[in-house]
Design a protein around this motif. Structure first.
Motif, PDB file in Angstrom:
ATOM      1  N   UNK A 257       0.879  -1.152  -0.012  1.00 27.41           N
ATOM      2  CA  UNK A 257      -0.088   0.014   0.030  1.00 27.41           C
ATOM      3  C   UNK A 257       0.807   1.263  -0.084  1.00 27.41           C
ATOM      4  N   UNK A 258       2.122   1.082   0.280  1.00 26.25           N
ATOM      5  CA  UNK A 258       3.089   2.415   0.363  1.00 26.25           C
ATOM      6  C   UNK A 258       3.748   2.380  -0.862  1.00 26.25           C
ATOM      7  N   UNK A 259       3.627   1.397  -2.081  1.00 29.84           N
ATOM      8  CA  UNK A 259       4.412   1.851  -3.129  1.00 29.84           C
ATOM      9  C   UNK A 259       3.964   2.827  -3.860  1.00 29.84           C
ATOM     10  N   UNK A 260       4.723   3.662  -4.732  1.00 30.20           N
ATOM     11  CA  UNK A 260       4.513   4.809  -5.423  1.00 30.20           C
ATOM     12  C   UNK A 260       3.539   4.119  -6.683  1.00 30.20           C
ATOM     13  N   UNK A 261       2.357   5.015  -6.858  1.00 24.82           N
ATOM     14  CA  UNK A 261       1.502   4.767  -8.016  1.00 24.82           C
ATOM     15  C   UNK A 261       1.624   5.587  -9.171  1.00 24.82           C
ATOM     16  N   UNK A 262       2.563   6.575  -8.890  1.00 27.70           N
ATOM     17  CA  UNK A 262       2.557   7.698 -10.248  1.00 27.70           C
ATOM     18  C   UNK A 262       3.852   8.141  -9.916  1.00 27.70           C
ATOM     19  N   UNK A 263       4.361   9.074 -11.199  1.00 23.65           N
ATOM     20  CA  UNK A 263       5.568   9.984 -10.867  1.00 23.65           C
ATOM     21  C   UNK A 263       5.358  10.976 -10.018  1.00 23.65           C
ATOM     22  N   UNK A 264       4.107  11.330  -9.833  1.00 25.40           N
ATOM     23  CA  UNK A 264       3.785  12.393  -8.807  1.00 25.40           C
ATOM     24  C   UNK A 264       4.179  11.891  -7.223  1.00 25.40           C
ATOM     25  N   UNK A 265       3.972  10.713  -7.062  1.00 26.13           N
ATOM     26  CA  UNK A 265       4.183   9.998  -5.686  1.00 26.13           C
ATOM     27  C   UNK A 265       5.686  10.028  -5.675  1.00 26.13           C
ATOM     28  N   UNK A 266       6.344   9.466  -6.634  1.00 28.66           N
ATOM     29  CA  UNK A 266       7.964   9.265  -6.780  1.00 28.66           C
ATOM     30  C   UNK A 266       8.344  10.773  -6.553  1.00 28.66           C
ATOM     31  N   UNK A 267       7.978  11.837  -7.102  1.00 31.26           N
ATOM     32  CA  UNK A 267       8.562  13.154  -7.059  1.00 31.26           C
ATOM     33  C   UNK A 267       8.407  13.658  -5.644  1.00 31.26           C
ATOM     34  N   UNK A 268       7.269  13.442  -4.986  1.00 34.22           N
ATOM     35  CA  UNK A 268       7.204  13.727  -3.450  1.00 34.22           C
ATOM     36  C   UNK A 268       8.151  13.019  -2.808  1.00 34.22           C
ATOM     37  N   UNK A 269       8.316  11.755  -2.930  1.00 37.52           N
ATOM     38  CA  UNK A 269       9.367  10.969  -2.120  1.00 37.52           C
ATOM     39  C   UNK A 269      10.823  11.555  -2.390  1.00 37.52           C
ATOM     40  N   UNK A 270      11.205  11.801  -3.731  1.00 34.66           N
ATOM     41  CA  UNK A 270      12.197  12.531  -3.976  1.00 34.66           C
ATOM     42  C   UNK A 270      12.670  13.648  -3.369  1.00 34.66           C
ATOM     43  N   UNK A 271      11.718  14.702  -3.488  1.00 32.87           N
ATOM     44  CA  UNK A 271      11.757  15.972  -2.513  1.00 32.87           C
ATOM     45  C   UNK A 271      11.922  15.921  -1.361  1.00 32.87           C
ATOM     46  N   UNK A 272      11.201  14.734  -0.621  1.00 30.48           N
ATOM     47  CA  UNK A 272      11.533  14.830   0.857  1.00 30.48           C
ATOM     48  C   UNK A 272      13.013  13.772   1.053  1.00 30.48           C
ATOM     49  N   UNK A 273      13.265  13.325  -0.037  1.00 34.20           N
ATOM     50  CA  UNK A 273      14.701  12.838   0.412  1.00 34.20           C
ATOM     51  C   UNK A 273      15.809  13.827   0.241  1.00 34.20           C
ATOM     52  N   UNK A 274      15.589  14.905  -1.010  1.00 31.96           N
ATOM     53  CA  UNK A 274      16.698  15.846  -0.976  1.00 31.96           C
ATOM     54  C   UNK A 274      16.708  16.689   0.170  1.00 31.96           C
ATOM     55  N   UNK A 275      15.497  17.089   0.717  1.00 32.92           N
ATOM     56  CA  UNK A 275      15.421  17.987   1.799  1.00 32.92           C
ATOM     57  C   UNK A 275      16.352  17.420   3.109  1.00 32.92           C
ATOM     58  N   UNK A 276      16.048  16.210   3.076  1.00 32.66           N
ATOM     59  CA  UNK A 276      16.916  15.641   4.402  1.00 32.66           C
ATOM     60  C   UNK A 276      18.186  15.492   4.047  1.00 32.66           C
ATOM     61  N   UNK A 277      18.585  14.937   2.674  1.00 30.11           N
ATOM     62  CA  UNK A 277      19.989  15.032   2.367  1.00 30.11           C
ATOM     63  C   UNK A 277      20.674  16.164   2.405  1.00 30.11           C
ATOM     64  N   UNK A 278      20.447  17.118   2.125  1.00 31.22           N
ATOM     65  CA  UNK A 278      20.762  18.396   2.037  1.00 31.22           C
ATOM     66  C   UNK A 278      20.901  19.139   3.430  1.00 31.22           C
ATOM     67  N   UNK A 279      20.015  18.510   4.423  1.00 35.24           N
ATOM     68  CA  UNK A 279      20.314  18.943   5.873  1.00 35.24           C
ATOM     69  C   UNK A 279      21.577  18.185   6.609  1.00 35.24           C
ATOM     70  N   UNK A 280      21.690  17.016   6.042  1.00 39.51           N
ATOM     71  CA  UNK A 280      23.023  16.465   6.335  1.00 39.51           C
ATOM     72  C   UNK A 280      24.226  16.864   5.860  1.00 39.51           C
ATOM     73  N   UNK A 281      24.214  16.995   4.370  1.00 39.97           N
ATOM     74  CA  UNK A 281      25.409  17.600   3.761  1.00 39.97           C
ATOM     75  C   UNK A 281      25.132  19.053   3.173  1.00 39.97           C
ATOM     76  N   UNK A 282      25.151  19.777   4.265  1.00 40.27           N
ATOM     77  CA  UNK A 282      24.839  21.191   3.889  1.00 40.27           C
ATOM     78  C   UNK A 282      25.684  21.971   2.886  1.00 40.27           C
ATOM     79  N   UNK A 283      27.171  21.396   2.819  1.00 41.16           N
ATOM     80  CA  UNK A 283      27.957  22.001   1.856  1.00 41.16           C
ATOM     81  C   UNK A 283      27.613  21.754   0.388  1.00 41.16           C
ATOM     82  N   UNK A 284      26.642  20.803  -0.008  1.00 46.58           N
ATOM     83  CA  UNK A 284      25.966  20.579  -1.129  1.00 46.58           C
ATOM     84  C   UNK A 284      24.980  21.539  -1.474  1.00 46.58           C
ATOM     85  N   UNK A 285      24.296  22.328  -0.529  1.00 47.70           N
ATOM     86  CA  UNK A 285      23.420  23.274  -1.038  1.00 47.70           C
ATOM     87  C   UNK A 285      23.723  24.305  -1.976  1.00 47.70           C
TER      88      UNK A 285
END
Length: 437
Positions: A131-159
């Motif tokens: 039930x948690x699998x992405x059903x569309x590229x919209x879903x995928x986009x939201x997951x990736x945006x969530x990912x990059x936000x947290x990744x850039x919090x970890x590696x602030x130098x890449x901002x």
């Protein structure tokens, strides 16, 4: 019962640390080979943990922040970039752990993401995982945006480092949606990033334009006769009508029928590079590495990165493919138009001329039909020669922030088939203002 008194400041620190550890887990820098690297998981949603693997560039620079960061998204949908893109295409080592001469790490920082959720070393911690699998590229986009936000919090130098998103095949569709959602977050100030552009390699942006070219390509190359051509065209027109009516579920079924008909008529061609040696019983080159890659990732790499035994890396996740089944034939050209009309994000499109499934003719067609401020200029522009060391490697057209390369001697995966051309494209588009060493 033991009572522990903690002052409010200490309590806040403990709570902050707890949530950071919950969101992001990071492993050390030993990994594989003699490369500076990091890896870990990011929780992009509750119970959804996305795996990432970062390699810092080996370029002759004072600091890795002097070179752009490239995010690589694999296609499928359901193929993990940690194995395919990394070890079979652009990473520092191949499956034999030998140094790849044409690795993109020579000039860029590389970030491989196992996306969508549940692909590769990404995983769920929930009894209702499907039930948690992405059903569309919209879903995928939201997951990736969530990912990059947290990744850039970890590696602030890449901002502040120039950021590019590259997607291959279906990964190109994901890259377009990710790029659009990321651009909007940057625009409204909720994410800080130096987002510069996207790279679309053999990207399945407009299925209607690719499938309606199949019969013509086969006929032009003398692979099918006129009777077979007419048979294929009938199926293609049904696919076209279904997509126009937005009946994407029926369109993907018809697409399967079209592929079966082509297999029967041609007695086997490699859809990903129709110049390759093949026969009726041979697998396309892209699938020949499945068993060895599965074994390599689930043994050598899992042990090297200390990945949980409960996680099984798969060359392609059929569940992810099925979850996206109704999304596969949807175009994302509207998102490309929005990026071109609303932003200065560079869009780099490249195709190998021997790519059948995502053919050059189809790419040229959807590019021609884009509704954007540079449309008339684009359709009046002429191709220029891409030359490397006095050898013709392809042709390209550039208008404003859009560029399209058609690459000679290459199929679906340009980085593998023609690395010299790919390096020149990256040099032209990503390193134009950076000293190239």
């Amino acid at each position: 019962m033991l009572r522990i008194l903690i002052d409010q400041r200490t309590l806040r620190i403990i709570i902050c640390v707890f949530f950071i550890l919950k969101m992001i887990t990071v492993s050390g820098r030993k990994g594989i080979g003699d490369y500076q690297q990091e890896w870990g998981h990011v929780s992009v949603r509750p119970h959804v943990h996305m795996f990432w693997w970062l390699f810092f560039t080996t370029a002759n620079v004072t600091n890795y922040t002097e070179r752009p960061l490239i995010i690589w998204l694999q296609g499928g949908p359901g193929m993990p970039s940690s194995g395919y893109g990394n070890f079979l295409e652009i990473g520092p080592l191949d499956l034999n752990l030998k140094i790849r001469e044409h690795t993109w790490l020579n000039n860029f920082n590389l970030l491989f993401i196992d996306n969508p959720a549940d692909v590769g070393f990404s995983y769920f911690t929930s009894p209702e995982s499907n039930k948690r699998l992405a059903k569309s590229v919209d879903d995928i986009g939201r997951d990736l945006v969530s990912f990059i936000r947290k990744f850039l919090n970890l590696f602030e130098q890449f901002r502040t480092v120039p950021l590019y998103i590259f997607g291959e095949s279906y990964g190109g569709k994901m890259a377009v949606e990710f790029a659009y959602q990321l651009y909007k977050k940057i625009e409204n100030g909720t994410i800080t990033a130096n987002f510069r552009g996207i790279g679309l390699g053999g990207a399945y942006i407009s299925p209607i334009d690719y499938t309606k070219q199949y019969a013509q390509i086969l006929y032009n190359f003398g692979i099918v006769d006129r009777k077979s051509f007419d048979k294929l065209v009938k199926i293609q027109r049904k696919i076209e009508n279904s997509i126009i009516k937005k009946n994407y579920h029926y369109a993907i079924k018809l697409e399967a029928n079209l592929v079966s008909a082509i297999d029967e008529i041609t007695r086997g061609i490699d859809y990903y590079n129709f110049d390759r040696e093949c026969n009726a019983t041979s697998l396309p080159n892209v699938l020949r590495f499945e068993n060895v890659t599965n074994s390599f990732m689930n043994n050598v790499i899992k042990e090297s990165l200390n990945i949980s035994e409960n996680i099984t890396w798969k060359y392609i996740n059929a569940d992810v493919y099925e979850a996206l089944y109704n999304d596969i034939m949807k175009p994302v050209t509207t998102r490309v138009e929005e990026l071109l009309n609303q932003s200065d994000v560079k869009i780099i499109v490249y195709n190998g001329v021997f790519d059948f499934i995502v053919n050059v003719a189809g790419t040229a067609e959807w590019l021609k039909n884009l509704s954007w401020i540079g449309r008339e200029e684009w359709n009046n522009a002429t191709n220029q020669l891409l030359q490397v060391n006095f050898t013709n490697e392809g042709y390209f057209k550039r208008v404003r922030n859009l560029v399209f390369y058609s690459v000679l001697r290459a199929g679906h995966s340009v980085p593998i088939d023609n690395p010299a051309a790919m390096e020149e494209i990256l040099k032209n588009e990503l390193l134009k203002d950076v000293e190239f060493t």
